[in-house]
Design a protein around this motif. Structure first.
Motif, PDB file in Angstrom:
ATOM      1  N   PHE A 199       0.811  -1.224   0.000  1.00  8.24           N
ATOM      2  CA  PHE A 199       0.000   0.000   0.000  1.00  8.24           C
ATOM      3  C   PHE A 199       0.838   1.265   0.000  1.00  8.24           C
ATOM      4  O   PHE A 199       0.409   2.295  -0.505  1.00  8.24           O
ATOM      5  CB  PHE A 199      -0.999  -0.029   1.161  1.00  8.24           C
ATOM      6  N   ASN A 200       2.069   1.210   0.555  1.00 11.28           N
ATOM      7  CA  ASN A 200       2.941   2.384   0.491  1.00 11.28           C
ATOM      8  C   ASN A 200       3.408   2.664  -0.931  1.00 11.28           C
ATOM      9  O   ASN A 200       3.757   3.794  -1.269  1.00 11.28           O
ATOM     10  CB  ASN A 200       4.176   2.185   1.385  1.00 11.28           C
ATOM     11  N   GLU A 201       3.435   1.628  -1.765  1.00 14.73           N
ATOM     12  CA  GLU A 201       3.903   1.818  -3.142  1.00 14.73           C
ATOM     13  C   GLU A 201       2.757   2.151  -4.091  1.00 14.73           C
ATOM     14  O   GLU A 201       2.991   2.394  -5.271  1.00 14.73           O
ATOM     15  CB  GLU A 201       4.650   0.559  -3.625  1.00 14.73           C
ATOM     16  N   HIS A 202       1.537   2.146  -3.583  1.00 14.62           N
ATOM     17  CA  HIS A 202       0.399   2.555  -4.419  1.00 14.62           C
ATOM     18  C   HIS A 202       0.348   4.079  -4.453  1.00 14.62           C
ATOM     19  O   HIS A 202       0.508   4.734  -3.423  1.00 14.62           O
ATOM     20  CB  HIS A 202      -0.904   1.993  -3.843  1.00 14.62           C
ATOM     21  N   GLU A 203       0.137   4.626  -5.649  1.00 12.74           N
ATOM     22  CA  GLU A 203       0.242   6.086  -5.809  1.00 12.74           C
ATOM     23  C   GLU A 203      -0.731   6.846  -4.911  1.00 12.74           C
ATOM     24  O   GLU A 203      -0.444   7.961  -4.479  1.00 12.74           O
ATOM     25  CB  GLU A 203       0.031   6.467  -7.275  1.00 12.74           C
ATOM     26  N   THR A 204      -1.895   6.286  -4.644  1.00 14.32           N
ATOM     27  CA  THR A 204      -2.838   6.951  -3.736  1.00 14.32           C
ATOM     28  C   THR A 204      -2.659   6.418  -2.318  1.00 14.32           C
ATOM     29  O   THR A 204      -2.740   7.160  -1.349  1.00 14.32           O
ATOM     30  CB  THR A 204      -4.295   6.727  -4.209  1.00 14.32           C
ATOM     31  N   GLY A 205      -2.353   5.132  -2.226  1.00 13.66           N
ATOM     32  CA  GLY A 205      -2.164   4.503  -0.917  1.00 13.66           C
ATOM     33  C   GLY A 205      -1.024   5.117  -0.128  1.00 13.66           C
ATOM     34  O   GLY A 205      -1.012   5.078   1.101  1.00 13.66           O
ATOM     35  N   LYS A 206      -0.051   5.724  -0.835  1.00 15.60           N
ATOM     36  CA  LYS A 206       1.106   6.274  -0.120  1.00 15.60           C
ATOM     37  C   LYS A 206       0.753   7.508   0.705  1.00 15.60           C
ATOM     38  O   LYS A 206       1.583   7.976   1.478  1.00 15.60           O
ATOM     39  CB  LYS A 206       2.277   6.524  -1.080  1.00 15.60           C
ATOM     40  N   ASN A 207      -0.479   8.025   0.558  1.00 18.48           N
ATOM     41  CA  ASN A 207      -0.912   9.127   1.431  1.00 18.48           C
ATOM     42  C   ASN A 207      -0.851   8.742   2.895  1.00 18.48           C
ATOM     43  O   ASN A 207      -0.690   9.589   3.763  1.00 18.48           O
ATOM     44  CB  ASN A 207      -2.341   9.548   1.082  1.00 18.48           C
ATOM     45  N   LEU A 208      -1.028   7.457   3.164  1.00 20.99           N
ATOM     46  CA  LEU A 208      -1.043   6.990   4.556  1.00 20.99           C
ATOM     47  C   LEU A 208       0.304   6.391   4.967  1.00 20.99           C
ATOM     48  O   LEU A 208       0.408   5.773   6.020  1.00 20.99           O
ATOM     49  CB  LEU A 208      -2.151   5.948   4.757  1.00 20.99           C
ATOM     50  N   GLN A 209       1.349   6.576   4.123  1.00 17.15           N
ATOM     51  CA  GLN A 209       2.648   5.947   4.394  1.00 17.15           C
ATOM     52  C   GLN A 209       3.185   6.289   5.781  1.00 17.15           C
ATOM     53  O   GLN A 209       3.641   5.413   6.515  1.00 17.15           O
ATOM     54  CB  GLN A 209       3.657   6.364   3.315  1.00 17.15           C
ATOM     55  N   GLY A 210       3.114   7.579   6.145  1.00 15.98           N
ATOM     56  CA  GLY A 210       3.636   8.013   7.441  1.00 15.98           C
ATOM     57  C   GLY A 210       2.974   7.280   8.596  1.00 15.98           C
ATOM     58  O   GLY A 210       3.648   6.824   9.529  1.00 15.98           O
ATOM     59  N   GLU A 211       1.650   7.147   8.512  1.00 15.05           N
ATOM     60  CA  GLU A 211       0.925   6.470   9.599  1.00 15.05           C
ATOM     61  C   GLU A 211       1.308   4.998   9.675  1.00 15.05           C
ATOM     62  O   GLU A 211       1.458   4.440  10.751  1.00 15.05           O
ATOM     63  CB  GLU A 211      -0.592   6.600   9.385  1.00 15.05           C
TER      64      GLU A 211
END
Lengths: 264, 277
Positions: A199-211
């Motif tokens: 999910f961190n590598e998904h272009e939209t999914g990376k919005n939540l990378q920090g969390e």
């Protein structure tokens, strides 16, 4: 062909670890299933369910197990077969007989996974894995009331890498084989680290990378990995779990340095 | 719903470890490389100066040790190392028991490597503790006392002879040194390999393989250094003059708590770096 003894040749022998309930003691029973070509462990368990009689001829309760898809994509029927975690639907009796298992002397041994609480017999409660996915926000955040437009583009290389990660079916083999993941500790485990990268590598999914990376830095997070690398070897879907562990390790390193210099 | 879905609440005794979990884990990884691992490289290279004794040639070990003893404020370096090793060992012990080895069911080479890392860590800790306690702090543990002297009272170089005396004198000490040193070498080389994954330096399977060869080469070089040093110490011929100087040094140490070292032949403890004191 395998053995002269007609009994050995015509039945498949099983040794099964039984447990009547979550807090009940475990015990062993043996069963003989008439041999037919193309059997798998599930069809043998079905035969035992139709005729729940032990090798000694004693009537017993039906052996309980969990299953769903019967084609190695759901993960529900995972159990420990001859000492190794794998799916019972894709555990083929003919193959195991070729490897010397299934005789009276060397029966096929079925046990529930040891890293999850037993519900009954071979059926375990895998909900810890699903709770970890919730904790990691393993989804792409697109909920809203307004139109979001077309999604971002993804490169073929990234698609290829993410496709491999997407094959994870949360079966639990990687955790069963992991020396760091125990029933009574907090380690998040290889499958969750794989989904974090997915999910961190998904272009939209990376919005939540920090969390997600914040969760990875908590006790039981990625740093509890001991690099034994059993996970990637037992994974039935060949998910590149050690690649995920190293990549998320790198993401966490960068995240931690950023937080040190720029975080509140 | 998104609250922590950990299966149990953390134990209070682990409060500190849990609160600083990530930082401590990464500091544990870092401390294994710097200062501990780097020091091990230097130490084993210095020891290798004993190797010429294997072929009956004079060694430069004395010179190396005198150089180290001549470093200014050596005590700061020493204490930093002890703290570094202590930190790495204490956390390492805690972390070792967070896992449960399963090589019996999953006998992959990587799993054996994982298990060996924990076994060699504990062996190395026991060895390093006994090594420092007897040679450096000069503890007399059950009569197993090998005071380390740089020179005798008359200036006879004693570094090689003292080491040779310790290893030739007791099969137990020799076994401890062989097991201990090779545990240290394995733990360091394998730790360097896994640290690269932990920090995200080596990512792909191929990169991990390449870095594995680098770590293997480093481990082999350090193993050769160690074997050379131990072999050199075993083959070193201790002369009568050295035996006499050694005995005199032991006597002097027992009476005054001081050792002879470094150039001026002035009795001084290592802690006293200023000649005025």
């Amino acid at each position: 062909m395998i053995a002269k003894n007609p009994d050995s040749q015509n039945s498949v022998h099983f040794k099964i670890k039984r447990q009547d309930g979550p807090d009940k003691p475990a015990y062993w029973q043996t069963f003989d299933v008439p041999y037919k070509p193309n059997l798998n462990v599930i069809s043998c368990l079905q035969a035992i369910a139709a005729n729940p009689t032990t090798s000694e001829g004693q009537e017993t309760t039906v052996v309980v197990w969990d299953c769903n898809c019967l084609e190695e994509v759901c993960g529900a029927c995972t159990m420990v077969i001859n000492g190794t975690a794998r799916q019972s639907c894709s555990a083929l009796i003919d193959q195991m007989r070729e490897q010397g298992f299934g005789s009276r002397e060397n029966p096929i041994v079925l046990e529930p996974m040891t890293k999850f609480p037993v519900v009954r017999d071979l059926w375990v409660d895998r909900s810890r894995m699903f709770k970890q996915l919730l904790r990691l926000k393993a989804w792409v955040p697109i909920d809203g009331t307004h139109k979001l437009g077309a999604g971002p583009k993804e490169s073929p290389e990234m698609q290829d890498e993410r496709y491999q990660l997407s094959r994870c079916m949360t079966c639990g083999c990687c955790l069963e084989a992991c020396p760091q993941y125990l029933k009574d500790n907090h380690f998040i485990g290889a499958n969750a680290i794989g989904q974090t990268l997915y999910f961190n590598e998904h272009e939209t999914g990376k919005n939540l990378q920090g969390e997600r990376l914040d969760v990875m830095m908590e006790p039981g997070g990625i740093s509890d990995c001991g690099n034994a690398q059993n996970c990637v070897k037992v994974c039935p879907k060949e998910v590149p779990l050690t690649l995920a562990i190293a990549k998320v390790g790198r993401q966490v390193t960068v995240h931690a340095i950023k937080k040190f210099f720029m975080g509140k | 719903m998104s609250e922590h879905a950990t299966t149990q609440s953390p134990k209070t005794s682990q409060g500190f470890l849990d609160k600083h979990h990530f930082l401590l884990r990464r500091l544990h990884s870092l401390s294994g490389i710097v200062p501990v691992g780097l020091f091990v490289c230097m130490h084993l290279f210095t020891n290798f100066q004993l190797a010429p004794a294997l072929v009956g040639k004079a060694n430069t070990f004395q010179h190396e040790v005198e150089f180290i003893h001549s470093l200014p404020a050596l005590v700061i370096i020493e204490v930093s190392l002890w703290l570094g090793i202590g930190f790495h060992a204490a956390l390492g012990l805690v972390y070792t028991f967070t896992g449960k080895a399963n090589v019996k069911c999953y006998s992959y080479m990587d799993n054996v490597r994982y298990t060996l890392q924990r076994v060699t860590g504990i062996l190395a800790l026991i060895f390093i503790f006994l090594h420092i306690a007897t040679l450096r702090w000069r503890w007399n543990l059950g009569g197993w006392f090998t005071p380390f002297f740089v020179e005798g009272p008359d200036g006879t170089p004693l570094v090689a002879a003292t080491t040779a005396h310790a290893l030739q004198g007791s099969a137990l000490v020799l076994t401890l040194y062989i097991v201990g040193v090779f545990s240290v070498v394995y733990h360091w080389a394998n730790g360097l390999w896994t640290a690269a994954i932990t920090w995200g330096l080596t990512v792909s399977v191929q990169a991990q393989k390449r870095w594995g060869y680098v770590c293997l080469a480093l481990g082999l070089v350090l193993a050769i250094f160690s074997a050379g040093a131990i072999g050199g110490a075993l083959r070193y011929p201790i002369s009568e003059k050295e035996t006499a100087a050694y005995k005199a040094s032991v006597e002097h140490y027992k009476q005054t708590g001081e050792i002879f070292h470094g150039g001026g032949h002035t009795p001084a403890t290592i802690e006293t770096t200023s000649p005025d004191q």
